[in-house]
Motif scaffolding. Structure first.
Motif: not given
Length: 498
Positions: A182-210
């Motif tokens: 979360r040092r470069l991309i984060a949903r802010n936890a303490m800050r009152n406002d929150i970063n958001s983005f508009t676009g597309v996110k793809l996530r691939l998960l090989n369980y327990d490996q990568w």
């Protein structure tokens, strides 16, 4: 009583009333049932949602929850979070600062999500306000963003795509991002406002490996930006910055050897000017790698993250400025800790962070590290109206102690020393700079104490105190506050989730 002081007293009483009010709806028998937790009771936002691919809950189910209370259908998820924080600062460290300040930070978020088969459609509404702030407080659009949507998305997920053993998820629309440390991309936890983005996110998960996450987005600009408009609670809807693109790929590798995990990533920021948002036209490639071993009782743990940054950046945001500087910066984090097999499970850790600064403000080079859209509270202390340190032009060793007297109580102590990485560059969080370097490079040291009590899995209380011992630079730099006294910051907050 002066009008301003009377208003502040009213704001303080309002905050205390809100915290007390949250407690009025407590069923003591319900609270007692959840005093021992097998999973963390709650966390900001992330405790609202199940993971679409893993399918498990990381957090305890809220004792009070909107879904059950309203008898909603299984295909509809709903959650509300309300946080009230009173914060006060005695003294000042910012450029031309004139004494302390206080405010009440209110944050209310409503999240709704409908899911049919493998599809989900969701939205999140956020109302963030800074009550009691005044024209001298330096209020900005990280403190308040009244009545807006920070998420609105359509998603699809399959836990075993084409029977390959790999899970896949696609999220399109406005969304928040949380990656890695979360040092470069984060949903802010303490800050009152929150970063958001508009676009597309793809996530691939090989369980327990990568796991791989790729995204192409436009950052969302928060409006209004002028302090006067924020203080007057002028409402404007946030807008995507169509002249700026932020994209990247993030690969996580699990259990490489001896329980060590790794992350490798590359981000690209291509920033352009718009009529409402003049920028420094940052065009950065940011590669990084992280290795870590998670804390475990009676074991050592560690974390190391190395980040580079290359590209160009304008010397100012002026529309007439066409001067590009060559940008080359880097960042290094390292920590090493041990968790004792003893009552309270204390963990002691040594840590160090270095973020490069600009060596010569008069040449055509820029070496100041840019933390992009990262969070800093977990590393450098409270943000909110305080936020004394950022991941830019600093060299900071320190140590941290954490303990849990009970499963529902967390205590923390952090002590860090801060130097400028370059004496001629800026202490960015304070807006102080001595381009001659004659004010020295020692900013000072910060001591922070925190405590959190999870009353149950729907309500917690948290408080913290930070003391900034000012060093030579903080006292002598041009535009430093005329009062050289140290700074004290205190906050107390309640967080309700249902």
């Amino acid at each position: 009583m002066a009008p301003k002081n009377r208003y502040r007293k009213v704001c303080f009483l309002t905050a205390m009333s809100a915290i007390t009010t949250n407690s009025l709806y407590i069923d003591v028998s319900e609270a007692a049932e959840n005093k021992t937790y097998s999973k963390p009771p709650m966390a900001a936002f992330s405790s609202q949602m199940q993971d679409a691919l893993l399918g498990n809950d990381k957090f305890e189910k809220p004792v009070w929850n909107l879904h059950d209370a309203l008898n909603l259908p299984k295909w509809l998820d709903a959650s509300v979070e309300q946080r009230t924080r009173y914060e006060t600062m005695d003294g000042n460290f910012k450029a031309n600062g004139r004494g302390g300040d206080q405010q009440i930070a209110l944050q209310t978020a409503l999240w709704l999500q409908a899911h049919i088969a493998k599809f989900r459609i969701g939205a999140e509404f956020l109302d963030a306000r800074a009550l009691g702030a005044d024209s001298g407080s330096g209020v900005n659009n990280t403190h308040a963003d009244a009545a807006d949507f920070i998420q609105g998305y359509l998603a699809w997920a399959d836990q075993n795509i084409f029977y390959s053993g790999i899970g896949a998820e696609i999220v399109a629309g406005r969304q928040t991002l949380n990656l890695g440390s979360r040092r470069l991309i984060a949903r802010n936890a303490m800050r009152n406002d929150i970063n958001s983005f508009t676009g597309v996110k793809l996530r691939l998960l090989n369980y327990d490996q990568w796991q791989f996450t790729g995204f192409v987005t436009m950052p969302v600009n928060r409006y209004p930006t002028a302090s006067a408009d924020i203080l007057n609670e002028v409402h404007e809807f946030d807008e995507e910055d169509t002249h700026t693109w932020f994209s990247g790929g993030f690969l996580e590798l699990y259990n490489l050897a001896w329980g060590v995990n790794s992350e490798v990533y590359l981000y690209h920021l291509d920033e352009g000017d718009s009529i409402r948002n003049p920028t420094r036209n940052r065009r950065y490639f940011t590669p990084g790698v992280r290795f870590f071993l998670k804390p475990k009782k009676a074991n050592f743990d560690f974390q190391t993250e190395t980040i580079g940054q290359l590209g160009t950046v304008r010397s100012s945001t002026a529309a007439s400025n066409g001067r590009d500087l060559e940008h080359a910066a880097w960042y290094q984090h390292a920590d090493f800790g041990y968790t004792f097999d003893a009552p309270w499970s204390p963990r002691f850790a040594l840590e160090y962070d270095y973020a490069s600064g600009d060596e010569n403000p008069n040449d055509n080079q820029d070496q100041r590290f840019d933390t992009l859209y990262g969070a800093r509270r977990f590393e450098f202390g409270a943000t909110g109206m305080y936020g004394a340190f950022a991941r830019s032009n600093i060299s900071t060793p320190g140590y941290r102690i954490a303990a849990a007297p009970r499963s529902d109580v967390q205590l923390g102590l952090s002590h860090r020393f801060y130097w400028l990485a370059s004496a001629r560059d800026s202490w960015t969080a304070a807006g102080l700079q001595d381009s001659s370097g004659r004010s020295g490079d020692f900013i000072g040291q910060q001591l922070e104490l925190t405590a959190r009590w999870d009353f149950n899995s729907s309500l917690n209380f948290e408080t913290g105190w930070a003391h900034l011992f000012k060093g030579e630079f903080a006292k002598k730099a041009p535009s430093a506050p005329t009062v050289k006294d140290d700074v004290d910051y205190v906050y107390v907050q309640s967080q309700l989730r249902f």
